[in-house]
Design a protein around this motif. Sequence first.
Motif, short mmCIF file in Angstrom:
data_model
loop_
_atom_site.label_atom_id
_atom_site.label_comp_id
_atom_site.label_asym_id
_atom_site.label_seq_id
_atom_site.Cartn_x
_atom_site.Cartn_y
_atom_site.Cartn_z
N LYS A 1 0.84 -1.20 0.00
CA LYS A 1 0.00 0.00 0.00
C LYS A 1 0.88 1.25 0.00
O LYS A 1 0.52 2.26 -0.61
CB LYS A 1 -0.94 0.00 1.21
N LEU B 1 3.75 1.52 -1.45
CA LEU B 1 4.19 1.70 -2.84
C LEU B 1 3.04 2.20 -3.71
O LEU B 1 3.20 3.12 -4.52
CB LEU B 1 4.73 0.37 -3.39
N ALA B 2 1.89 1.58 -3.54
CA ALA B 2 0.74 1.93 -4.37
C ALA B 2 0.39 3.41 -4.21
O ALA B 2 -0.01 4.08 -5.17
CB ALA B 2 -0.46 1.06 -4.00
N GLN C 1 2.22 5.82 -3.98
CA GLN C 1 3.14 6.71 -4.69
C GLN C 1 2.86 6.80 -6.19
O GLN C 1 3.59 7.45 -6.92
CB GLN C 1 4.59 6.23 -4.49
N ASN C 2 1.84 6.07 -6.63
CA ASN C 2 1.54 6.06 -8.06
C ASN C 2 0.26 6.84 -8.35
O ASN C 2 -0.71 6.73 -7.62
CB ASN C 2 1.33 4.62 -8.54
N ALA C 3 0.28 7.58 -9.44
CA ALA C 3 -0.94 8.25 -9.91
C ALA C 3 -1.77 7.23 -10.68
O ALA C 3 -1.23 6.37 -11.38
CB ALA C 3 -0.58 9.42 -10.80
N THR C 4 -3.08 7.33 -10.54
CA THR C 4 -3.98 6.45 -11.29
C THR C 4 -5.20 7.25 -11.72
O THR C 4 -5.33 8.42 -11.38
CB THR C 4 -4.49 5.29 -10.40
N ALA C 5 -6.08 6.58 -12.42
CA ALA C 5 -7.32 7.24 -12.84
C ALA C 5 -8.21 7.58 -11.63
O ALA C 5 -9.17 8.32 -11.76
CB ALA C 5 -8.08 6.38 -13.84
N TYR D 1 0.54 -0.68 -15.21
CA TYR D 1 1.88 -0.19 -15.58
C TYR D 1 2.44 -0.90 -16.83
O TYR D 1 3.65 -1.09 -16.97
CB TYR D 1 2.84 -0.34 -14.39
#
Lengths: 512, 512, 449, 449
Positions: free
Chosen positions: D56, D58-59, D61-65, D273
Amino acid sequence: MSPTATITQLKGASQQPEAETDCVANRIGTSGLALREKLIFEHSVQGRQGYSLPALDVPNAELSEALNREEIVGFPEVSEVDVVRHFTRLSTWNYGLDSGFYPLGSCTMKYNPKVNETVARLPGLAGCHPHTPEHLSQGALGLMFDLQNALAEISGFDAVTLQPAAGAHGELTGVQMIRAWHESRGNSRKKVLIPDTAHGTNPATAALCGYDVVPIASGDSGILSAETVAEYMNDDVAALMVTNPNTLGLFESDIRKICDIVHQGGGLVYCDGANLNALMGIARPGDMGMDVMHFNLHKTFSTPHGGGGPGAGPVGVSEKLIPFLPKPVVVHEDGRYRLDFDRPQSFGRMRSFFGNFGIMVRGWAYILTMGGAGLKQASEMAVLNANYIRARLEGVYHLPYKNRSLHEAVFSDKQLGGGCHTLDLAKRLIDYGYHPPTIYFPLVVHGSIMIEPTETESKEVLDEFCEAMLEIARESMNQPELLLNAPSLTAVGRLDETAAARNPRLCYKPAE
Amino acid sequence: MSPTATITQLKGASQQPEAETDCVANRIGTSGLALREKLIFEHSVQGRQGYSLPALDVPNAELSEALNREEIVGFPEVSEVDVVRHFTRLSTWNYGLDSGFYPLGSCTMKYNPKVNETVARLPGLAGCHPHTPEHLSQGALGLMFDLQNALAEISGFDAVTLQPAAGAHGELTGVQMIRAWHESRGNSRKKVLIPDTAHGTNPATAALCGYDVVPIASGDSGILSAETVAEYMNDDVAALMVTNPNTLGLFESDIRKICDIVHQGGGLVYCDGANLNALMGIARPGDMGMDVMHFNLHKTFSTPHGGGGPGAGPVGVSEKLIPFLPKPVVVHEDGRYRLDFDRPQSFGRMRSFFGNFGIMVRGWAYILTMGGAGLKQASEMAVLNANYIRARLEGVYHLPYKNRSLHEAVFSDKQLGGGCHTLDLAKRLIDYGYHPPTIYFPLVVHGSIMIEPTETESKEVLDEFCEAMLEIARESMNQPELLLNAPSLTAVGRLDETAAARNPRLCYKPAE
Amino acid sequence: MRYIPHTDEDVRQMLETIGVNSTEDLFTEIPQEVRLGRPLDLSAPMSETEVIKEMKRLAAQNATAETHSTFLGGGAYNHFIPSVIDQLISRSEFYTAYTPYQPEISQGTLQAIYEYQTLICQLTGMEVSNASMYDGASACAEAVLMAARATRRKKVLLATSLHPEYRETVATYCRHLNIELLDVPYLETGKLDQQSLASLLDKETAAVVAGYPNFFGVIEELAPLADAAHDVGALLVTAVAEPVALGKIKSPGELGADIVVGEGQSFGMPVSYGGPGVGFFAARQKTVRSMPGRLVGATRDKDGKTGYVLTLSTREQHIRREKATSNICSNQGLCVLIAAIYLSLLGKQGLKEVASQNLAKAEYAKQAISALPGFSIPFSGPTFNEFVVEVPGDVDALLLKLEERGILAGLPLKRYFAGMEQRLLVCVTEQNTREEIETLVDALKGGAA
Amino acid sequence: MRYIPHTDEDVRQMLETIGVNSTEDLFTEIPQEVRLGRPLDLSAPMSETEVIKEMKRLAAQNATAETHSTFLGGGAYNHFIPSVIDQLISRSEFYTAYTPYQPEISQGTLQAIYEYQTLICQLTGMEVSNASMYDGASACAEAVLMAARATRRKKVLLATSLHPEYRETVATYCRHLNIELLDVPYLETGKLDQQSLASLLDKETAAVVAGYPNFFGVIEELAPLADAAHDVGALLVTAVAEPVALGKIKSPGELGADIVVGEGQSFGMPVSYGGPGVGFFAARQKTVRSMPGRLVGATRDKDGKTGYVLTLSTREQHIRREKATSNICSNQGLCVLIAAIYLSLLGKQGLKEVASQNLAKAEYAKQAISALPGFSIPFSGPTFNEFVVEVPGDVDALLLKLEERGILAGLPLKRYFAGMEQRLLVCVTEQNTREEIETLVDALKGGAA
Ligand SMILES: Cc1ncc(COP(=O)(O)O)c(C=O)c1O
Ligand SMILES: Cc1ncc(COP(=O)(O)O)c(C=O)c1O
């Protein structure tokens, strides 16, 4: 008495159909209710819908008639419940690792942990677009970077690419690098040496890189001898591809010497890492002198096989091959992760984007869960399990190679009775409730029965399986038709593969 | 020739076991591989683990010896893979709605939409603690408020409580309110009238509220007549409990008049809303004059039955009963949602917290998906489906009541041949690949066969099912043992329920 | 409509077979005067995308253990839920099946319930468990009714320290059944006052009901309660709102309880704003025929194969109607399965270890908080994973300050108990890290300053 | 270790059966000099709780829709994924099975692949489909190799407008096989230059490869390309990176394509990704024996019941080794299942409708952006759900400004094409609401000002 009554009486009497006499101790397979299911196309009714979309909130747009498609002829029209029942029923005709023991040799069918499935579905991981700017995908890049490093540590290589989608894809990546290395040295060797125990992907890969394949006989011991390799080595040989432990489950114990010979001859050594599950924490291919190796995350690192994929086939390389890695590579600089595309000697790329990221997430979750100690224990217990099966079946089943097995044991069908062959044994195991082992591979064993239990199976499971194997061997002597007609419990019986190939029907047509 | 060979030959010849002669057109059930599975306790091996916990990061603490438990005797010790395989295999012995047609009358086995499962698992919904301060649980409260209002609109009642966990719990809630209302008026009536078609929960509920149950015969038409009710009505009668449409699938068309009679007599009318799936958007129990009704979200509103629950049994009430609703009630004031505990006339509470919130989420997702128009269409198609089955089976199966059916059709076993009864028909349907209908209920029909298809089944499914029913009726004439010995395809045959009750074995003991 | 398969052509053909002209004609038995002459006043149908969006909008308005450090217990507990559970209960053969009325195609559900019954017996130290009740509170109410049935007595003594919502539910269920409920007070230890109990117990008493641990988190001494009850022929009913405790504290059965009920939410179910969880209900063999709810038993088929069936159903409403032991029909089926999976995964070692962690972490927090100036621990009795804290100053203001630091510090007890304006019930489970606990302690200190 | 069941006692008994003293003795064939004499330098084992927490972290730190309005395409597409899919592919009989080598217990996987093959044929207008390749790019590379095999020619013409990563992959696969790759330029319409093509085509040409739509989102006119290729005996290979388009644009098969490959990620798979998706591969019946990859065919068992098997495997590596049509072994199995479920759910009407929505929304955005001062649409050809925008000023600065407003506005093309420093590839799907599009347009306007 009506004829039916007679049948019923017969059934009630001692002559019960085989399906109902399952009094064999520990026999898991039995007969149960199965549900038939037609093709999804056969459920189609004009006007049915299985989807919903928000109403279009912008003006409609149309394409010119020349471009516009009228209809997708043949596409189904079904409701959501049709789809759910259809695929639910189909699933029930399958056997998965969660159904029971699945000792497919060379496939490392270890348990697929459920937490891996959970984390792979986290929106922040599954939902990140591959073109997201690097500063907004640090989590994904960081995971890849850490996974690269962990795989390098486990294998003893100096760098790892995560791009390849499966083992064979990794092989191609590896051999491409070998070729790029030779070419960078102005060297255009033409041949790749491959032992006869190798998986078919090895020669196929070499050929795809424009190499001629030179098969090497593995000899009586089942392993390559340094002498043989020395005989074949010459300055037209670009590489030796070797699987270690090999597909007989035997460690190539001359490997150091073999690598030296190949290196001295100006070649490189490729390691097919499909069998890494025997070695984690015990010995590292990089330390043995190999130059490049693919991993199968879907074997050693517990990611699900998915009925044939998707997997992931990262490739580890020694120092000298690093410049040739496919693009891009994940690097860590100034506390940030970044994709490095600027790699002038790279041989190119093997696919779009960065690999099967969703599989990497699962593999990384596995490595975190196991830690270094857990991985070593996994390899030890995998080897223990294979040797236990070997010890229990040896004698009754013919064991063509006597060297100590590592993660798998390979038998032949030589000692089966009643004209029964490996295929018959395999099908009979289904009736007992097991997925069969890998059969007829490796090719060096006639009627090969290749059993890889993996470490996630308990002694109880192995014992039950061995009882079944021993019982089937007895059946082959006394009631061979039980094997020859097997499987008898599945909803479809033995399928005619010859007819399928003679007259291929590969696509449903309504007239069919 | 060995004895086994003879058996095999017999099998190959015309006298095939029944399981293999499934040439009946459209027969879905067939014989397939099933896997046995012992009890989880029988897998236990000392020292195995199926869990992991972070290391304890604070000092350990101990209880005094008088409190401290040494061991949970008998608890299993198994690995994660043991647990996964165990419950996976168990599941395969079940038949769910997603496996096929499940026409259990009175249970409204409609398709359980998958999006409902998705949203119920959103961390913000599944992870909200019931003691979270109101200003930090506005989403949960808002959902409950909107669901209350939607259910009120659908049913025609003035207020709704979401607290009850299932239909019977809702009944108890409703009858508690009836009693509280009477008591608030200084009235201690002692009786509740219940027609003989009612579900067993109705009389059981009335008894739990301290009422005496007075059964009313429904008469030849299957429905209650106003005259009969008038006969029974007196000032010791607190309420009439009526199911509408009733359990024969018939609309109580005198209902308005009946309500008037009860009201004039000083009583209230309870509506068992189990059959609301016949009425949405068409007629509302509140508008018929009923005073209180429970909903079954796990029937009408598509939430899964879960092998017996959890469900949700909200209760709607007319104006006059509002003060007596269980505590708390969700209210909306000044743009905020709030739990109102300050309800002096409330009869109390039926359980902890606010109800089965996770089920409410699913029900609300269903209502949003369907909208008003969709709910009406659902009721119309549910009634169409039931009438279609009725039309196709009438004549071959005895139909005891002739009034137009709504959402379900009730037959009897009178016209089955060969000494076969409803139970035999039910078991034979299993061999055909169907879940049986509800049997032996309602009690007014001898050998009742109660079929509720719901709206989510297609004409094709109904046609196949009707063919099977007709075929089984023929079998009962010609080969009754096929019914009497059924089911023949399941992994276990007909189970001895009498023996189970005579000598109850309710808990595994190793010695067993 | 993706859930309704009917095409216009289907409808036409079906109407023809039925012999009517329109679907309207199917409803002729419904008199016009009770028809709804207008469309339902609900929103228009939403697509799946829109439904998910709306639900996410609602979800985002709720605090959870992901958005806050949470120390809320009081009948619902944040425990770790292994990923295995959701994968297994999502098998549609389990969750889309009805009650296992047809045993031959319900053996999965039935065997799982049989295993659950066994696990509950082992855990509680009892001899028979039913297949579940709605929740802990209603199970407790049913236990009181059963005790009254079994003893043919009408007086029941309820510990004041029992979960207040259990007490309310018991009162509701008993109201019209002539059962007299009397309160048994608690001492400064937070435990039930045995002297008061002795003075209330008599030959009319059907049962004594106590929480274990009780609502204040205090672990009652059951053995003397059982002895006192048994001396007058009454039964001891224990209600376990936090059954993880049973991994660490002696089983009620061992200590003499006659009926053990409780809430099983801790065994793998999310807190889910209070439901669904599962009410467990276990008792002695000799009283099995007066138990409420479904029971699964082992039997054999005609070939002697073992199988499982619903049994002893002559106790139930569908057979006995108004004479049934309860009106319960649907119970909490899928939650039973969850509990069975959770307890199988954790097993003998795991439940003990998770319980030990709860105890250790709560103890750590309790000691740290008790050392804060102005704070005290009003009850001296031993606790498991919850304890009451007396805080200085205004509780609501304090809680708001902690919320600002992302902490839900506990449940204020004033809603339930007059005179507890300054008290919080704080719960610490294996899910709370030391760091979180230390932040809580620090924030309490700062907040009260 | 919850994944490894061995107790000490198990190990002891097993070693005894084997006849060795320790697990160490099982590794005697591994010479000491290649042993790793130290523990692996990896972190200590983590509990499930910790693994989830780390993931979580790591997740997050990512941009998503979910965190941003996203207009990214370029080979991976944000489409709606019906909930049904995850529930079905989570059935362990599907996802924990291996390649269906044993057909009698793999009929589920096999029938699903057979249905997928049929769906792909219907969608592409082709006659045979294989059971999948790794992704669109590698499928494209394999198509080039197959074309060379089938025509016994060594020259291949690649459209410059083909997805650059497909082009790179093709180049990699062809490098050592003496296949000459030549580029076919594009026109101002964004379409392939037919005149250049004519001048490059000759009797040595094995294939022409074009995107459909191409990388710029432009819909190529395939029929003239097919004719031109066929005139010299070459094959037309079309690569479809966004197959949702095929719900709205004519099938390549209808327009004369000989091999149709593409990326199936749009059919129910998350963008993840960049993988896993699924490479689809379809061709004409007459070339089936030179196809790469697995094929499933219908057959019968001894009683005449229909069943499905892997077939024509003499093309494959495990039989033909170095003479195989490809080295592929594992493919993208579970993603095939996803595509089959997605296409079954959407069906004839649904795919058309979702495609129409993509077209309409992209068109709406394109027109609005083209009306902004300083912005232009450099390619005039018709597009589907992607289009190229020429922006004023510094692209990177503009994108950063939009990110601040929570928008991922598109893919800058400069990484792939020299001379495209000012260009963005913007993708709009059914997932982007009008409101989002309008915010994008507004933000572009503001950002460029
Ligand atoms: C020894 C060996 N090498 C290579 C492969 C190919 O791996 P993949 O199927 O992941 O491409 C396999 C797969 O079975 C294998 O067993
Ligand atoms: C008519 C009727 N009333 C009441 C009930 C009880 O509902 P529940 O099982 O939700 O308690 C049922 C359930 O089958 C029913 O059919």
